[in-house]
Design an enzyme around this catalytic site. Structure first.
Site, short mmCIF file in Angstrom:
data_model
loop_
_atom_site.label_atom_id
_atom_site.label_comp_id
_atom_site.label_asym_id
_atom_site.label_seq_id
_atom_site.Cartn_x
_atom_site.Cartn_y
_atom_site.Cartn_z
CE LYS A 165 48.52 -11.20 76.57
NZ LYS A 165 48.81 -11.59 77.89
CG HIS A 207 56.79 37.19 81.27
ND1 HIS A 207 56.91 36.43 79.71
CD2 HIS A 207 57.31 37.90 80.86
CE1 HIS A 207 57.46 36.78 79.38
NE2 HIS A 207 57.39 38.35 80.00
#
Length: 529
Positions: A140, A281
């Protein structure tokens, strides 16, 4: 606000002490005061460094088995104070709080304890409290404070200090803060998901997902899409944990297809027989078992030689030289196996673009894990499909019962159909796929596609009749009409396995009887979208 700020005081408190001594020495050489706790302080002192205990700063000893040591204003005030705020500075002076410019923390090894299956009480003790609190405080206040949570950032920190004469830039601190917040988020996600599992919560009110970057990919499914590969910290054997021995970097599609291949081949126990799955695939174009890997590969390859070109090959046993020699006869993208002989590695070495991935085990196809998929505005979450059917689960619904040999092929076909995109129809003969129909909009179309492949491959092999002649047929979901079933029969299918459960089951069963088919119901479907 000044962009550059010096590092004069650092707090080092780490669980993973890799690189700690070198970092401490480099900081000390720059005149940085070192604060530390517990084992970290001891390690630094043993290396001859001057270290001040956090307990001396707070005036409180570490207590409650180390649960309380850094949760104190003398620590958090030093991390959170805004250096350019007069009120904050005055409070620091009034209470004797000194600024902390650098926080180096990595957390208790909760994920590691989870991976090794630690008991509940040990898991609880591996939940870090002080570490995340300090990390969030320092993050922070990144306008002034540096926070390092990953060992791999130590060198970047030292390089930044070297480049700026002992100072760091705002952009650098901002990047560190981003990494730190992501780390605590991932940590909390791991804890919360573990607790949900302990409570057997099927649908927790809130669910968190996290991952660690393993690889930035060249692109995604297509070249205009950005993509990355993240790991979830689990120890499941597969593409995420495999060691790549050779070949160029894996692509997005390589990773997706390799995962599909290895999950499929793991359905077949290496103790029973060698198994090979060839994937294109994300769908199998050939799957087979055999007395040897070489035999299994040849049978799988002969299902659809055209689609096998440029495919992914997964093995359930260590790769041997004979199988390796067959694989390199055509272009193959990736081979994944639980090990490989030196001779096999030598054969592959001549094919520099062929990726060889080795794992130390096969994934457990029955182990429940969480699967999720993104949709617009949210995530779909479900258990991975670990459904399993045994011989005793099968219900014969036709006048003709399948023979023992047919039952073996039916169960084989069922395992494969589980890994074929829906709608799925799979033809199998002698423990090898001979036709696969995947992803069609109707089950009839899938039966047609699979039959056409079986016929075309028979012609390529110089055979007089379709490979599907005398085959067992699997359907991943019920036949809503008899047309798909009859198409399979026309292609040469002699027996069928399907879930059952259609409103027209009686019509389908009657059609099977009329066609002279044997059919069994599983009571379970395997949709795969």
């Amino acid at each position: 606000m000044t962009d550059l700020h010096p590092v004069r005081r650092a707090l080092l408190s780490v669980s993973d002490k890799t690189g700690l001594i070198d970092l401490g020495k480099a900081l000390a050489a720059r005149g940085v005061e070192l604060l530390s706790t517990g084992g970290s302080a001891k390690a630094l002192r043993d290396a001859g460094l001057d270290v001040r205990d956090v307990a001396d700063v707070t005036g409180f000893p570490e207590m409650m088995d180390g649960r309380v040591k850094t949760l104190h204003p003398m620590v958090h005030g030093g991390l959170l104070a805004l250096r350019d705020n007069d009120t904050h500075v005055a409070a620091m002076e009034e209470h004797g709080i000194a600024a902390i410019d650098l926080l180096v923390v990595n957390l208790y090894p909760f994920e590691a304890a989870l991976a090794r299956g630690a008991e509940y009480d040990e898991m609880i003790e591996n939940i870090d409290i002080g570490g995340p609190a300090m990390i969030r405080a320092a993050s922070k206040n990144h306008s002034f404070v540096n926070v390092v949570v990953d060992v791999q950032d130590y060198d970047a920190l030292l390089a930044e200090l070297e480049a700026n004469d002992g100072q760091t830039s705002y952009t650098f601190r901002q990047k560190l803060a981003h990494t730190a917040y992501a780390r605590t988020a991932a940590y909390d996600a791991s804890v919360s998901n573990w607790m949900a599992g302990q409570l057997e919560l099927e649908a927790p009110r809130r669910r968190a997902f996290a991952g660690e970057l393993k690889q930035t990919l060249r692109y995604g499914e297509n070249s205009h899409q950005n993509a990355s590969f993240y790991t979830d910290g689990s120890a499941r054997p597969g593409v995420a944990t495999a060691v790549q021995l050779q070949g160029k970097e894996l692509s997005y599609n390589n990773i997706n297809d390799t995962d599909a291949a290895y999950e499929l081949v793991a359905e077949f126990s290496p103790a029973d027989s060698a198994a090979v799955a060839i994937i294109k695939h994300a769908n199998p174009c050939g799957v087979a078992t055999g007395a040897t890997l070489s035999e299994a590969y040849q049978k799988a390859f002969d299902c659809d030689r055209t689609s096998a070109f440029g495919g992914i090959v997964a093995l359930n046993q260590p790769l041997d030289a004979e199988t390796a020699a067959k694989i390199v006869e055509i272009f193959t993208e990736v081979v994944i196996a639980p090990g490989a002989s030196d001779e096999a590695k030598e054969i592959f070495a001549a094919k520099k673009n062929l990726r060889l991935l080795l794992t130390d085990a096969l994934p457990d196809p029955r182990k429940a894990i969480t699967a999720y998929k993104q949709v617009a505005g949210g995530m779909l979450v479900q258990d991975k499909d670990v459904g399993y059917v045994e011989m005793a689960d099968l219900k014969v619904v036709t006048k003709k019962a399948p023979t023992d040999a047919q039952l073996q092929d039916l169960l084989f076909a069922w395992k494969v159909a589980k890994h074929v995109k829906s709608n799925a129809i799979v033809y199998v003969k002698d423990s090898a796929t001979v036709g696969v129909g995947a992803g069609q909009m109707s089950r009839l179309d899938s039966a047609n596609v699979a039959a056409a492949k079986a016929g075309r491959m028979a012609a390529e092999l110089g055979l007089d009749e379709s490979l599907a002649k005398g085959s067992a047929v699997a359907s991943d979901a019920f036949f809503p009409f008899a047309d798909g079933l009859l198409e399979a029969a026309a292609a040469g299918g002699t027996c069928v396995i399907q879930p059952g459960g259609s409103m027209r089951d009686n019509e389908v069963i009657a059609a099977a009887d009329e066609a002279g088919l044997a059919m069994v119901f599983t009571g379970m479907r395997h949709f795969r979208h």
